[in-house]
Design an enzyme around this catalytic site. Structure first.
Site, PDB file in Angstrom:
ATOM      1  N   TYR A 150       0.837  -1.205   0.000  1.00  0.00           N
ATOM      2  CA  TYR A 150       0.000   0.000   0.000  1.00  0.00           C
ATOM      3  C   TYR A 150       0.872   1.256   0.000  1.00  0.00           C
ATOM      4  O   TYR A 150       0.659   2.178  -0.785  1.00  0.00           O
ATOM      5  CB  TYR A 150      -0.934  -0.020   1.209  1.00  0.00           C
ATOM      6  CG  TYR A 150      -1.788   1.211   1.340  1.00  0.00           C
ATOM      7  CD1 TYR A 150      -2.858   1.421   0.474  1.00  0.00           C
ATOM      8  CD2 TYR A 150      -1.520   2.158   2.311  1.00  0.00           C
ATOM      9  CE1 TYR A 150      -3.643   2.554   0.580  1.00  0.00           C
ATOM     10  CE2 TYR A 150      -2.301   3.299   2.436  1.00  0.00           C
ATOM     11  CZ  TYR A 150      -3.361   3.492   1.569  1.00  0.00           C
ATOM     12  OH  TYR A 150      -4.135   4.627   1.674  1.00  0.00           O
TER      13      TYR A 150
ATOM     14  N   GLU B 228     -12.894   4.096   3.687  1.00  0.00           N
ATOM     15  CA  GLU B 228     -12.642   4.959   4.843  1.00  0.00           C
ATOM     16  C   GLU B 228     -13.810   4.871   5.832  1.00  0.00           C
ATOM     17  O   GLU B 228     -13.608   4.836   7.041  1.00  0.00           O
ATOM     18  CB  GLU B 228     -12.435   6.409   4.408  1.00  0.00           C
ATOM     19  CG  GLU B 228     -11.143   6.643   3.663  1.00  0.00           C
ATOM     20  CD  GLU B 228      -9.925   6.713   4.561  1.00  0.00           C
ATOM     21  OE1 GLU B 228     -10.063   6.739   5.791  1.00  0.00           O
ATOM     22  OE2 GLU B 228      -8.813   6.736   4.000  1.00  0.00           O
TER      23      GLU B 228
ATOM     24  N   TRP C  68      -6.481   0.229   9.494  1.00  0.00           N
ATOM     25  CA  TRP C  68      -6.469   0.295   8.031  1.00  0.00           C
ATOM     26  C   TRP C  68      -5.995  -1.019   7.430  1.00  0.00           C
ATOM     27  O   TRP C  68      -6.449  -1.430   6.372  1.00  0.00           O
ATOM     28  CB  TRP C  68      -5.601   1.471   7.567  1.00  0.00           C
ATOM     29  CG  TRP C  68      -5.685   1.700   6.104  1.00  0.00           C
ATOM     30  CD1 TRP C  68      -4.656   1.616   5.216  1.00  0.00           C
ATOM     31  CD2 TRP C  68      -6.839   2.047   5.326  1.00  0.00           C
ATOM     32  NE1 TRP C  68      -5.105   1.882   3.946  1.00  0.00           N
ATOM     33  CE2 TRP C  68      -6.443   2.150   3.986  1.00  0.00           C
ATOM     34  CE3 TRP C  68      -8.174   2.263   5.644  1.00  0.00           C
ATOM     35  CZ2 TRP C  68      -7.325   2.469   2.954  1.00  0.00           C
ATOM     36  CZ3 TRP C  68      -9.060   2.587   4.622  1.00  0.00           C
ATOM     37  CH2 TRP C  68      -8.625   2.685   3.302  1.00  0.00           C
TER      38      TRP C  68
END
Length: 82
Positions: free
Chosen positions: A23, A45, A53
């Site tokens: 990522y 989100e 995350w």
């Protein structure tokens, strides 16, 4: 900053797991363009609320399947039976 075994410098969090490395190296800090891509990011989100995350990153393939690849037109056409 942390320098990984591959010699790349990353933020400390970006070197903590393989999912984070991918990522960090390919997405983080880069602009998101296109309505569907922005829709995906906004949804992820929102789903992240209360979660880390990395959990969302690991579940992203399942989210993409569940939300028709985050194609706005496809999601807008969902019905209660879907």
């Amino acid at each position: 900053m942390v320098v990984g075994a591959d010699g790349r410098a990353r933020c400390f969090w970006g070197a903590s797991a393989a999912d984070y490395m991918a990522y960090h190296d390919t997405e983080w800090g880069r602009p998101v363009r296109g309505d569907d891509a922005l829709f995906e990011r906004m949804c992820l989100e929102a789903f992240q609320s209360g979660l880390s995350w990395i959990t969302i990153l690991r579940k992203r393939p399942a989210f993409r399947r569940a939300f028709a690849g985050f194609a706005i037109e496809a999601v807008a056409a969902f019905t209660a039976e879907d």
